[in-house]
Scaffold this motif. Structure first.
Motif, PDB file in Angstrom:
ATOM      1  N   ALA A 265       0.707  -1.383   0.027  1.00 38.27           N
ATOM      2  CA  ALA A 265       0.072   0.025   0.127  1.00 38.27           C
ATOM      3  C   ALA A 265       0.857   1.215   0.102  1.00 38.27           C
ATOM      4  O   ALA A 265       0.492   2.249  -0.646  1.00 38.27           O
ATOM      5  N   GLN A 268       1.865   1.735  -3.536  1.00 41.12           N
ATOM      6  CA  GLN A 268       0.841   1.906  -4.477  1.00 41.12           C
ATOM      7  C   GLN A 268      -0.386   2.681  -4.261  1.00 41.12           C
ATOM      8  O   GLN A 268      -1.048   3.153  -5.303  1.00 41.12           O
ATOM      9  N   ILE A 269      -0.662   3.205  -3.095  1.00 41.18           N
ATOM     10  CA  ILE A 269      -1.731   3.806  -2.745  1.00 41.18           C
ATOM     11  C   ILE A 269      -1.445   5.470  -2.470  1.00 41.18           C
ATOM     12  O   ILE A 269      -0.464   5.790  -1.853  1.00 41.18           O
ATOM     13  N   TYR A 271      -2.984   7.996  -0.444  1.00 34.43           N
ATOM     14  CA  TYR A 271      -3.831   8.280   0.595  1.00 34.43           C
ATOM     15  C   TYR A 271      -4.539   9.548   0.956  1.00 34.43           C
ATOM     16  O   TYR A 271      -3.892  10.745   0.543  1.00 34.43           O
TER      17      TYR A 271
END
Length: 802
Positions: A265, A268-269, A271
């Motif tokens: 995460a 790749q994320i 937020y």
């Protein structure tokens, strides 16, 4: 406090055995798996657990003896035994019936003891079918869901078994269970095995395995010998070995996935509300599942010192999942409502059409608001877009009434710190702040009043005036009770509102005299949420509404009087928009937050609790006079706003069920424990509680104690499900402050060492959010008194350690 603990350890595999029906062979399959696990993993231990059993006590003994006889070395236990051979809820009548939480706690305790022995297996066998009730009457599918055990589903090989098995699977799936494999006895007569293999492998990718049916029963002596031979053969069969190998791989894959999620995460994320340069994988919380008020979060990261440490722990959802959660995560009724609408409609386009969920929701909302003004419902996707719709409505109505040209620059009137969402239009309705001042398209369009705020300080309720405005508004005021603060009739009868109104009117006149034009008053009733979780003096907000509504001549330089202005349901002065996205629908203890102000909106926006925390949906409610501002022979004059998923049936159906549940809870008195708790010091006695209808799930003794921690706390307040703690801040108040982070960290660490009612193996924590120097904790509308009491103790420990 008794949060439900999931059953997940790194090297101790737990599987729950469900049956599609009674008498499908659960015990035979479970015994076979237990025996095979002992053979294949000889250095590990294997256990069998039957949480609830019905029938004569010797039958329970026979069950355990059966497992011991045919799977020697397997640890076995039946937790509850009722002597009548019927459904547990019926067999338990007149007997001691544990609560669902107590029963799950006993299951967890047994599993924890087994896990403490080291690597191994535990098979938990349910009773009857998937929806057979437990002792309390809760069906097993709902009762055991929070344990998050992967499932071995035993199919029904008899006539009608295909339908029962598929129905059982769907019941488990819709409640969030992971069905890892389906087992079935071979039966050439009905050939259920082949159909189920084709169906589950092809449609769901789930492995189906079969074993020969056990020999028919004869007499006890012969049965024992025949079954011993059966278990000996099948526990060493290739099919059984493959089943266990598959389950072992699935367990390890689950652990590996949980361990890798933070790192993946992080890479790749992107937020929300996160400065990624300050972020790290260690700051990311892995949520495996959620049930009720609790997340189940990962605690054992790679490199954990003990393989026996639970991999998951309960984390109280202290932000109510960004204020959306009202009826508990995994609420079965909401889930079924969503599934029903998805199955009946999916999504259908809405312009020029109608479907039952959308119409029923609109009618329910308008009826429940009990407003003499609101008559129309417009659907959108979320609170921010709902606010943009409201602003479009109000500005058009004001422009047409006052004859302003289409290109006129029209602003809004609001409160400092007001926050109405992150779309560009909604951001423009807020003053420059951390949320918007660096956004390239931001162009704040309005004026924003500073306001008096309410806090509990040293056990008394203080209305704190903004320092720069004390000359206009007067000094701080102190009240013995929050009821006195909200008793607007009494305060108005003493003319306490006049200073507010003079200040508001003078400021407004100055801006209008400088050529400014305004088209709406927009504010969050009672509580400014993201702007700092501030409890606003309700008398100030009422004064703001009153001044705006009686000031038509100020807004219309030509003093024009439009037809229809005498209609009491028509807006006057400017349209008043109440943003109840956060504060409405019982968040503060009432269906509508505006009722605290004793006035009604011309446009009202609702989201978040609208769907109980399951799916996005927003509604903008408007008066008929606002609606008619868009009527014209020219299509271009219509409200040209919409979304592909406008009034999506799933959201509308879930919202209907959400409101039905909350209104039923209110009708049944399910919040009476909070309304009747000792808020006497806070609200001025029970008589005043009844008069003001003020209550909170957070007890007065907690607020009183917190408000006296003057070395670190600037003030606190609670209303409905919200508790806000304003920390003293050397770095200043506001979103950029770090003053509340230490308190947040303590709550995140949680109950590490256990307390009088828990052990270290059943630890829990509170997942909370901060708004600068303010830490808030928000319960749902289903939060229990016991949970509140335990969280209160943790908050007190955190502040003592601060």
């Amino acid at each position: 406090m008794a949060p439900v603990h999931p059953l997940l350890w790194r090297s101790f595999r737990v599987f729950q055995v469900y049956g599609a029906n009674t008498d499908v062979g659960k015990t035979v399959f479970t015994t076979t798996l237990c025996r095979a696990a002992r053979l294949m993993w000889g250095r590990e231990h294997t256990a069998f657990l039957k949480p609830v059993s019905t029938g004569p006590e010797d039958e329970a003994d026979d069950l355990c003896n059966h497992v011991e006889r045919h799977a020697p070395g397997v640890l076995r236990r039946t937790l509850l035994q009722y002597d009548l051979a019927m459904s547990p809820h019926a067999a338990a009548k007149g007997k001691s019936v544990p609560s669902d939480v107590d029963l799950l706690s006993k299951v967890h305790q047994f599993a924890s003891r087994m896990a403490a022995r080291g690597p191994g297996w535990l098979f938990v066998e349910t009773a009857g079918g998937v929806h057979s009730p437990g002792p309390s009457g809760t069906t097993q599918a709902d009762l055991y869901a929070a344990l998050r055990c992967p499932v071995v589903l035993v199919a029904d090989s008899k006539l009608g078994g295909i339908s029962l098995t598929i129905s059982a699977f769907e019941s488990l799936k819709i409640r969030g269970y992971d069905v890892e494999t389906i087992l079935v006895f071979r039966d050439d007569k009905y050939d259920n095995e082949q159909y189920l293999k084709d169906y589950f492998t092809g449609h769901h990718g789930i492995a189906v395995a079969s074993l020969p049916a056990p020999p028919p029963k004869t007499d006890i002596g012969a049965d024992t010998e025949i079954m011993s031979q059966y278990y000996e053969e099948e526990s060493e069969s290739t099919a059984t070995r493959r089943i266990l190998e598959h389950l072992d791989r699935r367990h390890r894959a689950r652990i590996d996935r949980l361990d890798s999620m933070c790192g993946d995460a992080y890479k790749q994320i992107w937020y929300p509300f996160t400065q990624h340069k300050l972020n790290s994988p260690d700051n990311i919380v892995v949520i495996d599942s959620a049930r009720g008020d609790f997340f189940q979060t990962l605690v054992s990261k790679p490199g954990a010192t003990s393989i026996n440490q639970p991999a998951l722990q309960p984390s109280f959802d202290g932000s109510a999942s960004w204020w959306t959660q009202g009826l508990g995560h995994g609420n079965p009724s909401l889930t079924m409502s969503a599934a029903y609408a998805a199955g009946r409609y999916g999504h259908v386009m809405f312009a020029g059409a109608i479907h039952e969920p959308a119409l029923a929701l609109a009618q329910t909302l308008l009826h429940s608001m009990k407003s003499s003004r609101l008559t129309r419902v417009f659907y959108s996707d979320n609170g921010s877009t709902g606010v943009e719709v409201a602003v479009k409505m109000a500005l058009r109505a004001a422009r047409l009434r006052y004859g302003w040209a289409a290109g006129t620059d029209i602003g809004i009137i609001g409160l400092k710190g007001g926050y109405h969402g992150d779309t560009i239009g909604a951001m423009d309705c807020a003053e420059p702040s951390t949320y918007n001042e660096k956004i390239e398209w931001y162009n704040g369009r309005g004026i924003w009043y500073d306001y008096p705020s309410v806090k509990c300080v040293r056990g008394q309720w203080a209305i704190e005036m903004p320092g720069a405005l004390k000359a206009d508004l007067g000094d701080d005021q102190v009240f013995e009770s929050l009821s006195d603060v909200f008793d607007l009739d009494a305060r108005r009868s003493k003319h306490k509102h006049r200073a507010y109104e003079k200040y508001i009117e003078r400021t407004l006149s100055n801006h209008l005299g400088n050529g400014r034009k305004f088209g709406a008053l927009l504010m969050e009733p009672v509580v400014v949420g993201a702007g700092g979780m501030e409890l606003v003096d309700p008398l100030f907000q009422r004064a703001l509404v009153d001044v705006v509504r009686r000031s038509a001549k100020l807004f219309d330089a030509r003093h024009r009087h439009r037809p229809g202005n005498s209609d009491p349901a028509s807006w006057s002065g400017l349209p008043v928009i109440f943003d109840e996205v956060f504060t409405g629908l019982y968040r503060l203890g009432r269906f509508t937050a505006s009722s605290f102000l004793g006035t009604e909106a011309d446009v009202s926006v609702h989201a978040k609790l609208l769907t109980g925390g399951l799916v996005p949906l927003s509604t903008t409610l408007a008066s008929e006079s606002i609606f008619k501002a868009f009527e014209s022979d020219d299509k271009a004059d219509a409200l040209l706003h919409g979304h592909s998923y406008t009034a999506h049936p799933v959201g509308c159906q879930v919202a209907l069920e959400s409101m039905r549940q909350m209104q039923a809870m209110e009708g049944r008195g399910e919040w009476d424990w909070a309304k009747e708790s000792d808020w006497s010091g806070c609200l001025g006695g029970r008589a005043r509680v009844a008069k003001a209808e003020l209550w909170s799930i957070w007890p007065w003794d907690l607020l009183d104690w917190v408000s006296n921690q003057i070395q670190c706390v600037a003030g606190t307040w609670a209303l409905g499900s919200i508790l806000a703690i304003h920390m003293k801040a050397a770095d200043g108040t506001g979103y950029k402050s770090n003053a509340a982070l230490k308190l947040q960290s303590f709550l995140h660490d949680g109950d590490r060492d256990g307390n009088a009612s828990t052990s270290s193996s059943t630890r829990w924590n509170v997942h909370s959010r901060v708004l600068g120097n303010v830490l808030y904790i928000m319960g749902s509308q289903k939060t229990t008194q016991d949970d509140v009491a335990e969280i209160a103790r943790l908050v007190q420990r955190a502040l003592v350690a601060h």
